[in-house]
Design a protein around this motif. Structure first.
Motif, short mmCIF file in Angstrom:
data_model
loop_
_atom_site.label_atom_id
_atom_site.label_comp_id
_atom_site.label_asym_id
_atom_site.label_seq_id
_atom_site.Cartn_x
_atom_site.Cartn_y
_atom_site.Cartn_z
N GLN A 131 -72.33 -46.24 5.67
CA GLN A 131 -72.92 -46.39 4.34
C GLN A 131 -72.00 -45.89 3.23
N ARG A 132 -71.03 -45.03 3.57
CA ARG A 132 -70.04 -44.56 2.60
C ARG A 132 -68.67 -44.52 3.30
N TYR A 154 -74.65 -50.27 -2.38
CA TYR A 154 -74.32 -48.97 -2.98
C TYR A 154 -75.20 -48.73 -4.19
N PRO A 155 -76.02 -47.65 -4.17
CA PRO A 155 -76.28 -46.79 -3.01
C PRO A 155 -77.10 -47.54 -1.96
N GLY A 164 -79.75 -50.98 -4.89
CA GLY A 164 -78.32 -50.89 -4.66
C GLY A 164 -77.73 -52.29 -4.61
N LYS A 205 -65.54 -52.83 -1.03
CA LYS A 205 -66.03 -51.56 -0.51
C LYS A 205 -66.28 -51.59 0.99
N GLU A 238 -78.02 -41.06 -4.12
CA GLU A 238 -78.94 -42.09 -3.65
C GLU A 238 -80.33 -41.97 -4.27
N GLY A 285 -74.56 -46.16 -7.73
CA GLY A 285 -73.75 -46.77 -6.69
C GLY A 285 -72.50 -45.99 -6.36
N SER A 335 -70.21 -42.48 -5.58
CA SER A 335 -70.40 -41.30 -4.74
C SER A 335 -70.72 -40.10 -5.62
#
Length: 773
Positions: free
Chosen positions: A24-25, A300-301, A306, A312, A419, A456, A458
């Motif tokens: 997810q990241r 994202y997130p 998202g 990405k 998130e 979206g 970090s």
């Protein structure tokens, strides 16, 4: 990600045991340069036959159920070293099944084997002894009947340091599968289904819709089966032999009445359900043997609203719907509320590029760029983005560390939750920046974080670049535990005089600490090498930063006597209070506040919600403004943060501020209080393009934020929001149907339940509310 941030601070590169959601990241995970230990703990499908129950399953949970098996593939694709672990599995027997599922979702068999052997050896620094097969290594290996990842492969022997542990006989025949089955004189052709672990087989006899459980056991080439039939009283017992290539079983048996019969079972197919292939999107060039799986997109997130961001997620090559990034935006024929000396400008064009406002003029030409957007602002209003000086959204875990009188060492910046759906909701109300504050549980609270609502991004990407450091102080009922209940009256301070003494004690200690730290820093390199290293105290270091005007106070406050007290402490100890927040009795001490040079961040019309606010009046913001004090209106509430423009408008009714003065309460003035007015808070050439396009006068209750722009990119668009809602419904429906099919196929499920989410305010020690996305 937080663990890696702490590791970087202390120059330690951790081995991180993950949780299975690293995909997810994945870019941020790659950037840690850490090695990972990854579980294969895939969630069960939810029982979503009931439509109302299905509403209790969030989009995050739906998508993670579908995408969890892609996690290992994503790590491999991004060349992130990882070992695979059985940890976190409720049933250890699911391990190999989940390994095969990961392979089905893209993980190569080569990487799977590496993650089970050589990589864990490298992590443990024993790769010179185990993890590979070559001369000189420990004799640790297994012998199998075939490819380790083949479902029908049998492990025969497990050798550990040269000792042989026999697991299965070499002559073991894998009899699992579906058979055409007949017995006795019956002409009925049954299906015999044999499944389970080799040492715990179970069998089922199928005839049309009827299912009869059977007991089966075998050793070598001998097999026994027993079962009961509805039309025959007693148990039928069969014994026989197993033949291989082709696989079949046959022999003799007895009916319950003692009659001997013959029986036969001819292998038909494997019984274990094939892993469901992910949906496929094929091109004209694809062939039946060359079609790769399409996964649901990583957004994202990773939650409702998202969006997919181009570049990405390289492991998801078939997804092509990306959030558009613009090289430039031109807004034409719009009413511009500048918050500068120019005031409100009618029928102007505003041109933004590279994240900045570059021109404000009449009739600017349309930019000739590949990704430029022109917006018709006719009849609309453009303002600087709203800034919430006092917010508790996007904070993970808890907002208060209230176990001691000072928690100056804790940092909200360490627990930003990128998130949080409230970020998107506040974007829809025109908020572009916010100060995320520690709560008011103690006189000296934690360090705050100033963020831009870059939905979206970090947690680290959300932080306002080069913003000054701030910290939360607090006065009143909360800090002396007056309203914590009878079981919470033991922590110092318990009185107002104790609160005052806390400040004197800590600033005295911080000044002593600061003097020692500076003295140590002034020593020569040689002297430092010969002396005991200086031991840092993060708590006193933060307070010393206040004394040195490198960190600034936002103080929770209500009652005039306590407000006076802290200003007196500050004057006597040589520091300044930057902002009194809440400050509901500020109108009583406005002259003293002006003399001290402190700003105010207040509510519009909150009062009478507890004893210490009984003297609050809705004219407070206007009176403070008229006294020349930089005054803002804040939310301290996730819901209130969505309509701060309306909160500001109340100062026109209560106090007679002009419309421009009222708007500044939630734009330019909070920017000044947070020391970011050189970048945001007004519409001026050279400033950050943090803007809101309103459908009407921004102070009207009918005004809607049609577009919220941060750094020249559109983070909320009213029209796109409608499309997102439709996409969310479509995505939910698609995955729910897959879950229903999973259940129909006999897979276990879990019951949906409403989740508790944290919605914080100043005095929240733990406050929960129920929500579905």
């Amino acid at each position: 990600m937080r663990a890696d941030k702490i590791g970087d601070e202390f120059k330690v590169n951790y081995i991180i045991k993950g949780s299975g959601n690293e995909y997810q990241r994945i870019d941020e995970i790659k950037a840690t340069n850490c090695k990972f230990i990854i579980p294969l703990n895939y969630p069960l499908a939810y029982d979503v036959d009931d439509a109302y129950d299905a509403n209790n399953v969030s989009l995050t949970e739906l998508k993670h159920w579908e995408m969890a098996p892609v996690n290992a593939f994503a790590l491999e694709k991004y060349m992130i070293p990882f070992a695979i672990t059985t940890a976190d599995l409720k049933e250890k027997k699911d391990f190999w099944k989940n390994v095969r599922k990961a392979i089905n979702f893209g993980l190569s068999e080569k990487q799977a084997l590496k993650s089970l052997t050589s990589t864990p050896a490298e992590i443990l620094n024993i790769a010179d002894k185990v993890g590979s097969l070559k001369a000189g290594m420990l004799a640790n290996f297994i012998i199998t009947s075939g490819n380790l990842f083949d479902e029908k492969t049998i492990i025969y022997e497990n050798w550990i340091q040269g000792t042989n542990y026999k697991i299965n006989d070499y002559n073991t025949i894998d009899i699992r599968g579906t058979y055409d089955f007949t017995y006795g004189t019956s002409r009925i052709l049954y299906q015999l289904k044999v499944e389970g672990e080799l040492d715990k087989l179970k069998a089922t006899i199928l005839a049309d819709t009827a299912k009869t459980p059977a007991t089966i056991s075998y050793s070598g080439n001998n097999v026994s089966i027993s079962f009961s039939q509805k039309d025959i009283a007693g148990t039928i017992r069969l014994s026989g032999n197993i033949a291989n290539e082709p696989l079949k079983m046959s022999g003799k048996g007895q009916l319950p009445d003692g009659e001997w019969i013959d029986w036969n079972a001819n292998f038909k197919s494997t019984t274990t359900t094939e892993l469901a292939k992910p949906e496929v999107k094929a091109t004209a060039k694809d062939t039946a043997k060359n079609v790769e799986p399409k996964f649901g997109a990583v957004i994202y997130p990773f939650c409702a609203y998202g969006e997919q961001i181009e570049g990405k997620t390289g492991f998801d090559k078939y997804w092509t719907e990306f959030k558009t990034r613009y090289d430039a935006i031109l807004i034409k024929h719009v009413t511009v509320w500048t918050n500068e000396k120019e005031g409100i400008l009618k029928n102007q064009d505003v041109y933004i590029t590279e994240g900045r406002i570059v021109r404000i003029a009449d009739d600017i030409g349309v930019p000739k760029l590949a990704f430029a957007k022109t917006i018709d602002g006719t009849g609309k209003h453009l303002t600087a983005g709203i800034i919430d000086e006092h917010s508790h959204i996007a904070v993970g875990g808890a907002v208060n560390e209230g176990t001691q009188a000072s928690s100056a060492e804790v940092r909200i910046g360490d627990v930003i939750n990128s998130e949080d759906i409230n970020i998107y909701r506040q974007l829809s109300g025109g908020v572009t920046s916010a100060q995320l504050l520690h709560g008011s549980a103690n006189p000296i609270g934690g360090q705050s974080a100033i963020i831009k609502l870059r939905w979206g991004k970090s947690p680290e990407e959300m932080k306002f670049d080069k913003a000054d450091g701030f910290i939360k102080f607090a006065l009143g009922e909360n800090v002396k535990q007056s309203n914590w209940g009878d079981m919470n009256t033991v922590r110092f301070p318990q009185s107002r005089m104790g609160v005052e003494q806390v400040y004197y004690d800590y600033f005295t200690r911080a000044k002593e600490y600061d003097a020692k730290q500076k003295a140590f820093a002034a020593q020569s390199t040689k002297t430092k090498a010969l002396s005991t290293p200086f031991r840092r105290d993060l708590e006193l270091e933060a307070i010393a930063e206040i004394a040195n005007s490198k960190r600034f106070i936002t103080c929770h406050s209500y009652v005039q006597s306590e407000i006076n007290m802290l200003m007196h402490v500050a004057d006597s100890m040589g520091f300044k209070v930057n902002t009194f927040t809440h400050i509901l009795e500020g109108y009583k001490v406005a002259d003293k506040m002006k003399a001290h040079g402190v700003g105010a961040s207040t509510f519009s019309d909150w009062w009478a919600y507890k004893a210490e606010v009984k003297d609050a009046i809705p004219y407070n913001a206007a009176l403070l403004t008229q006294m020349g004090i930089t005054t803002a209106i804040n939310s301290d509430d996730a819901e209130m943060g969505r309509r701060l423009n309306q909160e500001a408008a109340k100062a026109i009714k209560y106090g007679g501020l002009t419309e421009e003065e009222a708007l500044k309460l939630v734009t330019l003035n909070p920017a000044k209080l947070l020391h970011i007015d050189n970048k945001v808070g007004s519409i001026k050439v050279g400033k950050d393009a943090d803007l809101v396009l309103w459908s009407d006068n921004p102070l009207s209750i009918y005004a809607k934020a049609e577009k919220t722009i941060i750094d020249g990119q559109i983070y909320f668009d009213l029209e796109e929001d409608l499309k997102l809602r439709a996409n969310i419904q479509k995505e939910r429906a698609r995955i729910i149907q897959k879950m229903i099919e999973e259940k129909k196929g006999g897979a276990p499920t879990q019951k949906p339940s409403m989740k508790k989410r944290n919605l914080y305010e100043c005095d929240s020690m733990e406050e929960n509310y129920l929500e579905t996305e």
